[in-house]
Design an enzyme around this catalytic site. Structure first.
Site, PDB file in Angstrom:
ATOM      1  N   GLN A 154       0.820  -1.216   0.000  1.00 55.31           N
ATOM      2  CA  GLN A 154       0.000   0.000   0.000  1.00 55.31           C
ATOM      3  C   GLN A 154       0.853   1.264   0.000  1.00 55.31           C
ATOM      4  OE1 GLN A 154      -3.182   0.269  -0.476  1.00 55.31           O
ATOM      5  NE2 GLN A 154      -3.793  -1.866  -0.253  1.00 55.31           N
ATOM      6  N   CYS A 211      -9.028  -9.285  -0.151  1.00 57.08           N
ATOM      7  CA  CYS A 211      -8.808 -10.728  -0.069  1.00 57.08           C
ATOM      8  C   CYS A 211      -9.848 -11.422   0.799  1.00 57.08           C
ATOM      9  CB  CYS A 211      -7.406 -11.008   0.465  1.00 57.08           C
ATOM     10  SG  CYS A 211      -6.098 -10.376  -0.603  1.00 57.08           S
TER      11      CYS A 211
END
Length: 383
Positions: free
Chosen positions: A180, A327
């Site tokens: 990220q 996810c």
């Protein structure tokens, strides 16, 4: 209805220039970068050029990058590869945090089943790991510390330099998942005492299915995938040349435009926080540290609404957002990150992640806020 994408932390739109770089490879002649003929040598040059370009964005040597299929493989590889390489010396202890991505936490569980010892450090109410608690957790048999750079659900930035220094003091390799943070923050591995770092292409407007693991020279690492001599025998498998070309171009653009993009994302973030405070009459609660965070991620709780209904209404309003990690997006369980932070259930159960990036504008955000105000008002009347 105009659709609005506020889920850039899950995946980002492919940059047109990255797509062009990929298309140039895809429309060219067939080639395996391991082949010795001219076709193979051309592909090898493309792979080397991509490695050079991506290495330059983090200040590492090109041979310190191992290309992978993405962030999950890189995380798995970092943990298992380092620990297996040190198993014979008795280094069978791993330290991580409770707020890590599941690519780390699930691999920790698998390592535990294989006989490794795992210490999971807590995070405080802001989502931060304490360097002092990390120091206290280290022992003579610690083989690796893995703490993420920026949290994928809250955007919270860990004190990576301090945490890595604590590990370095004991001679313990330090891995950080920077999927990220990469491309959004200035990262120079020459200045950070880290041993390994995970990078992901599709978080920076590159293609999906490709990533990299930075491995500082001298770091012990056993291969995760065997069967070929690719990546200096560290990761077997034919290289995805087109994806690497797209990854490299996206990385170059992210590095070149980082400050401009960060300023734009910060402007959007502040606007969204202000508009959400207005449309919820001040009820919206920002989760995570208010200052130590990425510019483009907002995790907001709206008490009185459950997460699933919020996400459904957002989708019906044409707005893509998330309940947490992509996810685990299909799961209804509470966020493990928010649970680790000690967020009360009435807040964690109404938390939604909004993440901004390429293509988002202030005009679009005003439209999105109006849509949110409409369905929140409608739900209040019906309750």
């Amino acid at each position: 209805m105009e659709r609005i994408y506020y889920d850039h932390a899950a995946t980002t739109p492919l940059h047109p220039e990255a797509a062009r770089a990929m298309l140039e490879v895809l429309q060219g002649p067939p080639a395996n970068a391991s082949s010795l003929h001219s076709f193979g040598r051309d592909a090898r040059r493309r792979v080397s050029a991509a490695r050079d370009a991506i290495a330059a964005t983090i200040g590492c040597r090109p041979d310190e990058l191992v290309f992978t299929s993405g962030g999950t493989e890189a995380d798995n590889y970092a943990l298992r590869g380092v620990l297996e390489a040190q198993a014979a010396s008795g280094k069978r202890h791993l330290v991580t945090s409770a707020a890590e991505h599941h690519a780390v936490l699930k691999e920790c569980e698998r390592l535990q089943r294989g006989g490794w010892r795992v210490t999971v450090l807590p995070v405080d109410g802001d989502g931060l790991v304490s360097p002092d608690q990390l120091r206290d957790s280290l022992s003579d048999d610690t083989g690796l510390v893995s703490i993420m750079y920026a949290n994928n659900e809250t955007g919270v930035l860990q004190p990576i330099a301090e945490l890595a220094a604590a590990a370095q003091e004991r001679g313990v390799p330090f891995h950080t998942d920077a999927a990220q943070a990469y491309g959004k923050l200035p990262i120079d591995v020459a200045e950070l005492p880290i041993s390994l770092m995970t990078l992901s292409s599709h978080k920076i407007n590159g293609p999906q299915g490709v990533g990299a693991l930075f491995v500082r020279q001298g770091t012990p690492l056993a291969p995760l995938l065997v069967g070929g001599s690719q990546e200096r025998k560290r990761r077997g498998g034919t290289e995805n040349v087109a994806a690497l070309a797209g990854f490299a171009r996206a990385a170059e653009l992210a590095a070149r435009e980082r400050e401009r993009r960060a300023a734009a994302m910060e402007q959007l973030r502040e606007l969204w926080l202000r508009r959400m405070a207005e449309v919820t009459d001040g009820a919206a609660v920002l989760l995570g540290h208010p200052e130590r965070r990425l510019p483009g991620i907002v995790n907001l709780a709206i008490p009185g609404f459950d997460r699933e209904s919020l996400l459904m209404n957002l989708d019906l309003a044409g707005i893509a957002a998330s309940g947490g990690s992509a996810c685990t997006a299909g799961a209804l369980e509470p966020s493990h990150v928010l649970q680790a932070m000690g967020v009360p259930e009435e807040l964690s159960g109404s938390a939604v992640r909004f993440s901004f990036g390429l293509g988002n504008t202030t005009e679009e955000m005003e439209l999105a806020a109006e849509r949110v105000e409409t369905f929140l008002g409608r739900n209040r009347k019906s309750s």
